[in-house]
Write a protein that holds these residues in place. Structure first.
Motif, mmCIF file in Angstrom:
data_model
loop_
_atom_site.group_PDB
_atom_site.id
_atom_site.type_symbol
_atom_site.label_atom_id
_atom_site.label_comp_id
_atom_site.label_asym_id
_atom_site.label_seq_id
_atom_site.Cartn_x
_atom_site.Cartn_y
_atom_site.Cartn_z
ATOM 1 N N LEU A 116 0.836 -1.211 0.000
ATOM 2 C CA LEU A 116 0.000 0.000 0.000
ATOM 3 C C LEU A 116 0.862 1.248 0.000
ATOM 4 O O LEU A 116 0.591 2.217 -0.718
ATOM 5 C CB LEU A 116 -0.919 -0.009 1.219
ATOM 6 N N VAL A 117 1.927 1.256 0.793
ATOM 7 C CA VAL A 117 2.838 2.400 0.823
ATOM 8 C C VAL A 117 3.537 2.560 -0.523
ATOM 9 O O VAL A 117 3.631 3.661 -1.068
ATOM 10 C CB VAL A 117 3.879 2.236 1.951
ATOM 11 N N LEU A 118 4.003 1.461 -1.062
ATOM 12 C CA LEU A 118 4.738 1.495 -2.320
ATOM 13 C C LEU A 118 3.876 2.003 -3.464
ATOM 14 O O LEU A 118 4.373 2.647 -4.393
ATOM 15 C CB LEU A 118 5.260 0.096 -2.631
ATOM 16 N N ASP A 119 2.586 1.764 -3.385
ATOM 17 C CA ASP A 119 1.678 2.190 -4.445
ATOM 18 C C ASP A 119 1.700 3.697 -4.640
ATOM 19 O O ASP A 119 1.533 4.194 -5.755
ATOM 20 C CB ASP A 119 0.261 1.726 -4.105
ATOM 21 N N TYR A 181 9.511 -0.386 3.055
ATOM 22 C CA TYR A 181 8.552 -0.798 2.034
ATOM 23 C C TYR A 181 9.186 -0.941 0.646
ATOM 24 O O TYR A 181 8.572 -1.506 -0.259
ATOM 25 C CB TYR A 181 7.428 0.239 1.938
ATOM 26 N N TRP A 182 10.403 -0.389 0.469
ATOM 27 C CA TRP A 182 11.028 -0.362 -0.857
ATOM 28 C C TRP A 182 11.944 -1.585 -1.008
ATOM 29 O O TRP A 182 12.866 -1.761 -0.204
ATOM 30 C CB TRP A 182 11.836 0.921 -1.033
ATOM 31 N N PRO A 183 11.732 -2.407 -2.011
ATOM 32 C CA PRO A 183 12.567 -3.609 -2.147
ATOM 33 C C PRO A 183 14.054 -3.279 -2.234
ATOM 34 O O PRO A 183 14.467 -2.399 -2.987
ATOM 35 C CB PRO A 183 12.062 -4.234 -3.458
ATOM 36 N N ASN A 184 14.824 -3.988 -1.445
ATOM 37 C CA ASN A 184 16.281 -3.863 -1.406
ATOM 38 C C ASN A 184 16.766 -2.476 -0.985
ATOM 39 O O ASN A 184 17.850 -2.031 -1.383
ATOM 40 C CB ASN A 184 16.896 -4.270 -2.748
ATOM 41 N N ALA A 185 15.975 -1.804 -0.153
ATOM 42 C CA ALA A 185 16.402 -0.501 0.374
ATOM 43 C C ALA A 185 17.681 -0.626 1.180
ATOM 44 O O ALA A 185 18.454 0.333 1.286
ATOM 45 C CB ALA A 185 15.298 0.107 1.236
ATOM 46 N N GLY A 186 17.938 -1.797 1.749
ATOM 47 C CA GLY A 186 19.172 -2.001 2.503
ATOM 48 C C GLY A 186 20.408 -2.039 1.642
ATOM 49 O O GLY A 186 21.527 -2.129 2.153
ATOM 50 N N LEU A 187 20.230 -1.959 0.320
ATOM 51 C CA LEU A 187 21.348 -1.904 -0.622
ATOM 52 C C LEU A 187 21.344 -0.550 -1.334
ATOM 53 O O LEU A 187 21.426 -0.466 -2.556
ATOM 54 C CB LEU A 187 21.244 -3.047 -1.644
ATOM 55 N N SER A 188 21.248 0.516 -0.568
ATOM 56 C CA SER A 188 21.143 1.872 -1.132
ATOM 57 C C SER A 188 22.413 2.692 -1.019
ATOM 58 O O SER A 188 22.507 3.771 -1.607
ATOM 59 C CB SER A 188 20.001 2.649 -0.450
ATOM 60 N N GLY A 400 6.053 10.960 -1.249
ATOM 61 C CA GLY A 400 7.372 10.437 -0.923
ATOM 62 C C GLY A 400 7.739 10.673 0.527
ATOM 63 O O GLY A 400 8.338 9.819 1.191
ATOM 64 N N ALA A 401 7.368 11.854 1.039
ATOM 65 C CA ALA A 401 7.637 12.172 2.446
ATOM 66 C C ALA A 401 6.767 11.337 3.374
ATOM 67 O O ALA A 401 7.206 10.895 4.440
ATOM 68 C CB ALA A 401 7.404 13.661 2.697
ATOM 69 N N VAL A 402 5.521 11.109 2.966
ATOM 70 C CA VAL A 402 4.632 10.275 3.776
ATOM 71 C C VAL A 402 5.151 8.841 3.818
ATOM 72 O O VAL A 402 5.151 8.187 4.864
ATOM 73 C CB VAL A 402 3.196 10.319 3.208
ATOM 74 N N ALA A 403 5.625 8.351 2.670
ATOM 75 C CA ALA A 403 6.189 7.003 2.639
ATOM 76 C C ALA A 403 7.399 6.905 3.559
ATOM 77 O O ALA A 403 7.585 5.903 4.260
ATOM 78 C CB ALA A 403 6.572 6.635 1.203
ATOM 79 N N PHE A 404 8.231 7.961 3.583
ATOM 80 C CA PHE A 404 9.401 7.989 4.462
ATOM 81 C C PHE A 404 8.992 7.849 5.922
ATOM 82 O O PHE A 404 9.701 7.230 6.722
ATOM 83 C CB PHE A 404 10.172 9.290 4.246
ATOM 84 N N GLY A 470 15.286 15.806 -2.126
ATOM 85 C CA GLY A 470 15.082 14.664 -1.254
ATOM 86 C C GLY A 470 13.701 14.095 -1.486
ATOM 87 O O GLY A 470 13.309 13.821 -2.614
ATOM 88 N N TYR A 471 12.938 13.921 -0.405
ATOM 89 C CA TYR A 471 11.575 13.413 -0.586
ATOM 90 C C TYR A 471 10.553 14.542 -0.711
ATOM 91 O O TYR A 471 9.338 14.294 -0.669
ATOM 92 C CB TYR A 471 11.186 12.452 0.546
ATOM 93 N N GLN A 472 11.004 15.788 -0.858
ATOM 94 C CA GLN A 472 10.073 16.894 -1.022
ATOM 95 C C GLN A 472 9.815 17.193 -2.500
ATOM 96 O O GLN A 472 10.738 17.207 -3.316
ATOM 97 C CB GLN A 472 10.608 18.150 -0.329
#
Length: 481
Positions: A116-119, A181-188, A400-404, A470-472
């Motif tokens: 839902l977040v990713l959407d 929620y973002w796939p593979n965010a740990g590889l950023s 994007g900020a809400v997802a963050f 950024g996310y803004q």
């Protein structure tokens, strides 16, 4: 770093023995490979899910240096089902392991679905904050969410003749947490090193682009709706200050820095402020405003001059002004940035500034802290201050900020946000004790449709650019003639 469960050593004498893939968390597959395995020299693994290419991920040295380990977050699913995962040597396409796993949806600790977040999260956030220089090599570091969950889809582009190396992806625990929620965010994690001595004469090593494809494989209807009404980035340009004087002169009180940006490093503040300046300059040029004698610019919410200082240094023929509700920072700017004009303004307009006196007004992370009522009051004031045809560039905290912030959100809050497209209920304490009203400063979020319907009552909405800073997101507005 994403943790992996240790697997049994692979018999190097048995060419048919495959890596023992393990589902280390409900959405993450991985394995640890012994140094004695014939697979221990593999640098990158291509992961296929149900026969379709998904992501190419790196291997990392195992703790203790006796092998390698890898992990890969699988595609998001909206229901429990079986998924066949295959790992290949990315360079030779040799199949190294395969297994079917029962996978299910991913939720945060408050029951909010990652799908839902990713959407509604329309772009892969980029955050370049680190900058160091030893006189020869320039090192830029930060994070870039893997495009479509696949780190291999990112390209870094400099001008011809620039000598540079890119380390990406690197483990990034902070991104893994915030962007759960973002796939593979740990590889950023990303680190770019520019060898200035090895660059060709005339090359520009102080600018590069992060390029990725259209983001069609993540998200759904909400993402498509955003893309239809706003500009979705497929590249971001990062600017590096080349003038060492840009790094001179910052408030000695660190809280004056942190309540503006959240970082206390003058290098980071200079780097990000300069990159914002260059981005604004490019947007202004596209809309007919350039540095020239008599051009008037207002930094609405100037803080300690994070962005304004670069306009003063680079737009010397223009008249640069700044205002802020933070009296301490406004006074610091007056004392330390003498080529600009700065003043404190009240929490609520009107101000004492002259009507129709500015060609362009920009406000970075100001609307992000105002209630709906305060936003409308200030939009009316900004319209008064702009010259006919003048431009306003206002960032706001969109999806994007809400997802963050979704790591701390529950489903009822999320449903209310989707219905209203606006939320200003959370207080921000960054200016506590610096302004007279403790309830004034907020964390405010709004969708592009809300911006268009509200802001257009006061100014023409020319365009909305998603995740510009950024996310803004950024609203580009023009005063009606």
């Amino acid at each position: 770093m994403l943790r992996t469960r240790e697997a049994a050593d692979v018999d190097a004498q048995d060419p048919d023995h495959l890596i023992d893939l393990t589902l280390v968390r409900p959405t993450i597959v991985g394995a640890t490979i012994s140094v004695r395995s014939r697979f221990s020299a593999v640098r990158f693994l291509a992961i296929l899910c149900d026969g379709k290419p998904w992501a190419t991920v790196p291997t990392f040295p195992r703790d203790g240096g006796d092998g390698i380990t890898f992990s890969c977050q699988l595609p998001m699913v909206d229901r429990d089902r079986s998924m066949r995962v295959e790992a290949r040597n990315a360079e030779t396409q040799e199949v190294l392991g395969h297994k079917a796993f029962d996978v299910g949806p991913l939720y945060n600790s408050f029951g909010l679905s990652a799908a839902l977040v990713l959407d509604g999260a329309h772009g892969p956030l980029m955050s370049m904050l680190g900058l160091s220089f030893d006189g020869v090599k320039l090192v830029i570091s930060g994070g870039q969410l893997p495009p479509n969950g696949d780190p291999s889809q990112l390209r870094v582009e400099f001008d011809a003749g620039v000598a540079y190396t890119v380390e990406y992806p690197l483990p990034s625990p902070d991104f893994e947490t915030h962007y759960w929620y973002w796939p593979n965010a740990g590889l950023s994690g990303i680190r770019i090193t520019v060898d200035l001595l090895a660059c060709a004469p005339g090359a520009d090593p102080f600018r590069f682009r992060l390029v990725y494809p259209d983001l069609e494989s993540l998200g759904g209807e909400a993402r498509r709706k955003q893309a239809a009404t706003a500009l979705v980035p497929t590249a971001r340009t990062v600017y590096i200050p080349s003038n060492l004087s840009s790094f001179i002169g910052f408030p000695g009180n660190i809280t004056q820095l942190t309540r503006v940006q959240g970082h206390d490093s003058p290098q980071s503040v200079t780097f990000t402020g300069y990159s914002v300046f260059r981005a604004l300059e490019a947007i202004m040029a596209r809309h007919g405003i350039r540095a020239s004698t008599g051009t008037t610019v207002l930094d609405w919410g100037c803080g300690h001059g994070r962005v304004t200082r670069h306009f003063i240094q680079n737009w010397q023929d223009a008249r640069i002004s700044g205002v802020d509700i933070d009296a301490e920072n406004a006074a610091w700017c007056n004392e330390n940035l003498p080529d600009g004009t700065f003043s404190q303004v009240p929490l609520w307009p009107p101000t004492s500034l002259k009507a129709a006196s500015f060609d362009v007004i920009f406000g970075i992370s100001v609307m992000t802290h105002l209630t709906a009522e305060a936003q409308q009051a200030w939009l009316e004031e900004l319209a008064r201050l702009l010259k006919p045809g003048g431009l306003a560039l206002l960032s706001f905290a969109g999806p994007g900020a809400v997802a963050f912030s979704s790591f701390w959100r529950d489903r009822p809050w999320w449903d209310a946000w989707l219905r209203s497209g606006f939320d200003d209920q959370q207080s921000d304490l960054a200016l506590q004790g610096k302004i007279p009203d403790a309830t004034y400063y907020r964390n405010s979020y709004q969708m592009s449709d809300h911006v268009r319907s509200t802001y257009s009552k006061y100014l023409d909405v020319v365009a909305i650019e998603l995740e510009q800073f950024g996310y803004q997101d950024l609203a580009i507005l023009r005063k009606r003639t």
